[in-house]
Write a protein that holds these residues in place. Sequence first.
Motif, PDB file in Angstrom:
ATOM      1  N   GLU A  80     114.398  58.438  52.492  1.00  0.00           N
ATOM      2  CA  GLU A  80     113.162  59.134  52.134  1.00  0.00           C
ATOM      3  C   GLU A  80     112.492  58.463  50.944  1.00  0.00           C
ATOM      4  O   GLU A  80     111.267  58.305  50.924  1.00  0.00           O
TER       5      GLU A  80
ATOM      6  N   SER B 108     108.834  56.891  51.686  1.00  0.00           N
ATOM      7  CA  SER B 108     107.699  57.534  51.025  1.00  0.00           C
ATOM      8  C   SER B 108     106.846  56.493  50.311  1.00  0.00           C
ATOM      9  O   SER B 108     105.609  56.470  50.439  1.00  0.00           O
TER      10      SER B 108
ATOM     11  N   THR C 192     100.658  60.394  52.204  1.00  0.00           N
ATOM     12  CA  THR C 192     102.081  60.732  52.214  1.00  0.00           C
ATOM     13  C   THR C 192     102.475  61.440  50.923  1.00  0.00           C
ATOM     14  O   THR C 192     101.799  61.295  49.896  1.00  0.00           O
TER      15      THR C 192
ATOM     16  N   ARG D  11     105.068  61.425  47.835  1.00  0.00           N
ATOM     17  CA  ARG D  11     105.613  60.286  47.117  1.00  0.00           C
ATOM     18  C   ARG D  11     107.042  60.589  46.690  1.00  0.00           C
ATOM     19  O   ARG D  11     107.522  61.710  46.819  1.00  0.00           O
TER      20      ARG D  11
ATOM     21  N   ARG E 131     110.662  64.311  45.034  1.00  0.00           N
ATOM     22  CA  ARG E 131     109.454  63.979  45.772  1.00  0.00           C
ATOM     23  C   ARG E 131     108.244  64.671  45.157  1.00  0.00           C
ATOM     24  O   ARG E 131     108.372  65.690  44.494  1.00  0.00           O
TER      25      ARG E 131
ATOM     26  N   TYR F 200     110.607  63.214  55.406  1.00  0.00           N
ATOM     27  CA  TYR F 200     111.152  62.008  56.031  1.00  0.00           C
ATOM     28  C   TYR F 200     112.612  62.253  56.407  1.00  0.00           C
ATOM     29  O   TYR F 200     113.481  62.309  55.548  1.00  0.00           O
TER      30      TYR F 200
END
Length: 495
Positions: free
Chosen positions: A142, A146, A156, A158, A182, A269
Motif C-alpha cells: 500500500e 499509493s 489517490t 497518499r 495513509r 490498496y
Amino acid sequence: MTTISDATVPWPSFGNRFADFPPAFYTRLQPTPLPAPYLIGFSDAAAATIGMDRSMTGDPAFLEVFTGNRIADGSLPLAAVYSGHQFGVWAGQLGDGRAISLGDVPAADGQGRIELQLKGAGQTPYSRMGDGRAVLRSSIREFLCSEAMAALGIPTTRALAVTGSDQRVMRETAETASVVTRMAPSFIRFGSFEHWYYNQRFDELKVLADAVLEQFYPELLAQENPYKALLTEVTRRTAELMAQWQAVGFMHGVMNTDNMSILGLTLDYGPFGFMEAFDARHICNHTDQQGRYSYQMQPRIGQWNCFALGQAMLPLVGSVEDTEAALAGYEAVFEAKQDELLHAKLGLKTSQPDDGKLIDAMFAILQNSHVDFTLFFRRLGELQIDNPAADEPLRDLIIDRPAFDAWAVQYRQRLRAENSDDASRRLAMHAVNPKYVLRNYLAQVAIDRAQRKDFSEVEKLQAILSRPFDEQPEHDKYADLPPDWASHLEVSCSS
C-alpha cells in the motif's frame, strides 16, 4: 498514552473534523501499541503536502505516533462506521476494522486539511472477527502503490510512512505486524452513505451529505439541488478515475462500495495489480473467482457503484428522475476521458473518425499476443515514421508480428496525416506512458528483503516509482519483463 508535547521538532497542528459528527458516526478509541517499532519507509513527497520532512523521523516521537504508541497533541483518534456492497452483495455494517484516524492537519498549500489514518493500529468495534492488524507485506504494497499512483498523476490517497514491529500476527502463516500512515482530505466512502440509507436514518444521511458539501464541494451549495449536484460530480470523478486506471493498466482488485471514495480517489490498496501480459479478462485478486473486478469490468463496476451511491442518496436528491439524471453522464464522461488518454498514449494530437478502428485493432493485437502493457506503449513512443527497422524492440514483444506490421502501416499513415514529428511525439508519449510501474514481482523483492530487516529496496523502489516517466537508465532492469517466477505470485483479499 503520552502526547508529543516534548517533541524535539515542530509538529503540524492536529484537529479532527470527523469528531464533529454525531457520536453514531464513529467510536473514539486509542490505537493498540506495538512493541519496539522501527521505520520501514517514508515518503518525502507525501510529507511535503502537510509541511513535514524527513528530519522529523529522527524524533523518537515520530515512530511512536505513527505506530499508534503515542498520541499527538490535538489528535482525537477514532474509527468510523460505514456499510457496503461487497462483490455485489449487501454486506451490512462494516467500518474501520483495522484503521484508526488520528485526525487532520493543515495542508501545506493552505487548501484545506489532510486526514492521517493508521492502518493496522489494532482492533476496533468494527473489526468483526479480525485482529485489527496489518502485516508487513500488505503495508509495504500500500505504501509503495499509493505513492506510485500519485506520481502517475492519478487521484489517490497518499502514504506518509510505514513502520514495523517484530510482534507476530497470524494470517496463512505467522507474519510481522506493520502500520501504514495513509493520508487523504477525507476517507468518506460510498458505503458511508449506504450505511445511513439502509438503516433508514435519513437525518444522519443529511448530516453526512451536508458536511461533504461544505468541506469538499462548497461550490455546489449554490446549485438548485446541491445533493443532485454532488451525485453528479462524484459520478463524473469516478468515471474519469476508471479511465485513468484503465490507461495505465491498474487493477484495484476489490471495488466494493466501501472501497470507493466520495472524493474520487483511489482508495484501499489490497489485492491490486498492474497489467503485464495483456488480457482484458485478467483478475488480479485471487479471491475474485467470478471475475467481477477484472480489468475489463472495472469501468462497468465503477458505474454500478455510482448507482449504489445514487440509491443511498435518493432521499436527499428527492426523485428517481433527478437521481437518474445525476448518474446519466457516467458513460459519456468515461468514454471521453478514455478517448483523450488513449489518443495521448498513441501520440495523436487530433481525433479522427476512424481512430476507434485503429485503437480496437491495437487492443486485439495486445490481447492475442498477450503483450506486456507498459512496455508496449513505452516502446511505441520510439517508433519512427520513416524507419520501420527501428520497430524491432517493439516487435520483440509480439507473437503475431504480421498483425502488428499491418497495424503499424495504418498507424504510420495516421501519424503522417497530422504531420507528426518523431522527436516531439516521442517526448509527448513518454510523458504519459510510464516506463516504471509497481509490478508485483518488484514489490515482492522489496518485501522479501524487508522481512530480513533490509529496507533499502523499499526506499530504492519508491524513489524509482516517484519518477515513472523518466528514463533513469541506471534502473533499466526495473522496467524489464517480469521473471518466470513472478507468474506464480498471487494476491488476495488477505493481502
